[in-house]
Design an enzyme around this catalytic site. Sequence first.
Site, short mmCIF file in Angstrom:
data_model
loop_
_atom_site.label_atom_id
_atom_site.label_comp_id
_atom_site.label_asym_id
_atom_site.label_seq_id
_atom_site.Cartn_x
_atom_site.Cartn_y
_atom_site.Cartn_z
N TYR A 1 57.89 59.67 70.89
CA TYR A 1 57.28 60.26 72.48
C TYR A 1 58.39 60.00 73.49
O TYR A 1 59.97 60.22 72.94
CB TYR A 1 56.02 59.42 73.26
CG TYR A 1 54.79 59.41 72.63
CD1 TYR A 1 54.58 60.52 71.50
CD2 TYR A 1 54.37 58.12 71.39
CE1 TYR A 1 53.78 60.89 70.32
CE2 TYR A 1 53.11 58.84 70.53
CZ TYR A 1 53.17 59.43 70.17
OH TYR A 1 51.75 59.77 69.25
N SER B 1 48.76 59.10 65.14
CA SER B 1 50.05 60.73 65.42
C SER B 1 51.21 60.29 63.87
O SER B 1 51.99 61.12 63.87
CB SER B 1 50.53 60.43 66.62
OG SER B 1 49.87 60.82 67.93
N LYS C 1 51.38 62.76 61.94
CA LYS C 1 51.87 64.42 61.72
C LYS C 1 53.13 64.75 61.30
O LYS C 1 53.08 65.16 60.60
CB LYS C 1 52.43 64.26 63.66
CG LYS C 1 50.74 63.80 64.49
CD LYS C 1 51.68 64.10 66.08
CE LYS C 1 50.38 63.85 67.01
NZ LYS C 1 50.17 63.77 68.00
N VAL D 1 48.74 56.09 68.35
CA VAL D 1 48.00 54.84 69.09
C VAL D 1 47.35 54.25 69.14
O VAL D 1 46.73 53.42 69.33
CB VAL D 1 47.37 56.00 70.64
CG1 VAL D 1 48.55 56.43 71.53
CG2 VAL D 1 46.27 57.11 70.21
N TYR E 1 42.49 68.25 63.15
CA TYR E 1 43.82 68.20 63.77
C TYR E 1 42.89 66.00 64.39
O TYR E 1 43.79 65.91 63.42
CB TYR E 1 43.99 67.77 65.31
CG TYR E 1 45.18 67.62 66.09
CD1 TYR E 1 45.85 67.31 65.71
CD2 TYR E 1 44.64 67.11 67.44
CE1 TYR E 1 46.72 66.58 66.52
CE2 TYR E 1 44.71 65.76 68.21
CZ TYR E 1 46.35 66.21 67.43
OH TYR E 1 47.17 65.02 68.07
#
Length: 308
Positions: free
Chosen positions: A244, A68, A71, A262, A193
């Site tokens: 998060y 992530s 992102k 992660v 993705y």
Amino acid sequence: MLYDRIDYQLELQRAVDAARPVLTTGRVADYIPALGAVDPATFGLALATVDGELYGAGDWEAPFSIQSISKLFTLALTLATGGEGIWHRVGREPSGTPFNSLIQLESEQGIPRNPFINAGAVVVTDHLLTLTGDAGGAVREFLRAESGNPLLDTDPAVAASEATHGHRNAALAHFIASYGNLENPVDAVLTHYYAHCAISASCRDLAQAGLFLARHGLRADGSRLLSRSDAKRINAVLLTCGTYDAAGDFAYRVGLPGKSGVGGGILAIVPGRGALCAWGPALDRAGNSVGAVTALDAFTTATGWSVF
């Protein structure tokens, strides 16, 4: 402590030493089988400064799956390619729920809460795919250029593992599409993705690649990727949403904008000064590296580097 008196190498090593005792308290992301075999005892930390200096300690040159963290770059490239309209399709608020949760999508009519949870990143990937025709490739090429590592690439085994076990991400994408918030076919969006999430890079690579946010939008070659205002806004969303539903605790402990993945990495930005990347595969319940949070906490406490 005055910035010009900091022994960066010494403080990085101390931060790595502080992280090692907590590594056994976390758990690797074994729900993605290709990540489950990574040694949880590995740990690295790198610092790249806006002055061109580079420091590292531990396993800072070992490649890992950035997950992530990608992102952050997907959002930056979307905004840089004229994608301001993305803010009509995704919000900027903390979710308060796990990164792969479906709960809020129905009540909020397919508009993800922010670009850094999985649902939001799927929408941003879709937007970048529309703008460039190759969202995964755009992220890869940007990271190669900014890190100076032409060999940086997607790990096909990790991408395939994510695709095979990505039922929840597929559910998120289909649910978003049901509200008309995807422009491209679900399968195409998910392929891109997974391609950017499965990029392998080291702490060295990511610290250097993240410097554009420390330079207020300027790339390594001096060209402008983002306006100073857009760089500020990305840093703001990183601070409030980048780790998060533990973003508040990360801000409290570390005091920097940061994006976790992660795979165990966390990329943190020190505006005007540099970028830090820490990596330890063992995660806490929120999906953030226990070692990386501890090391970044130790480093910012020792150096006084914080946005607060």
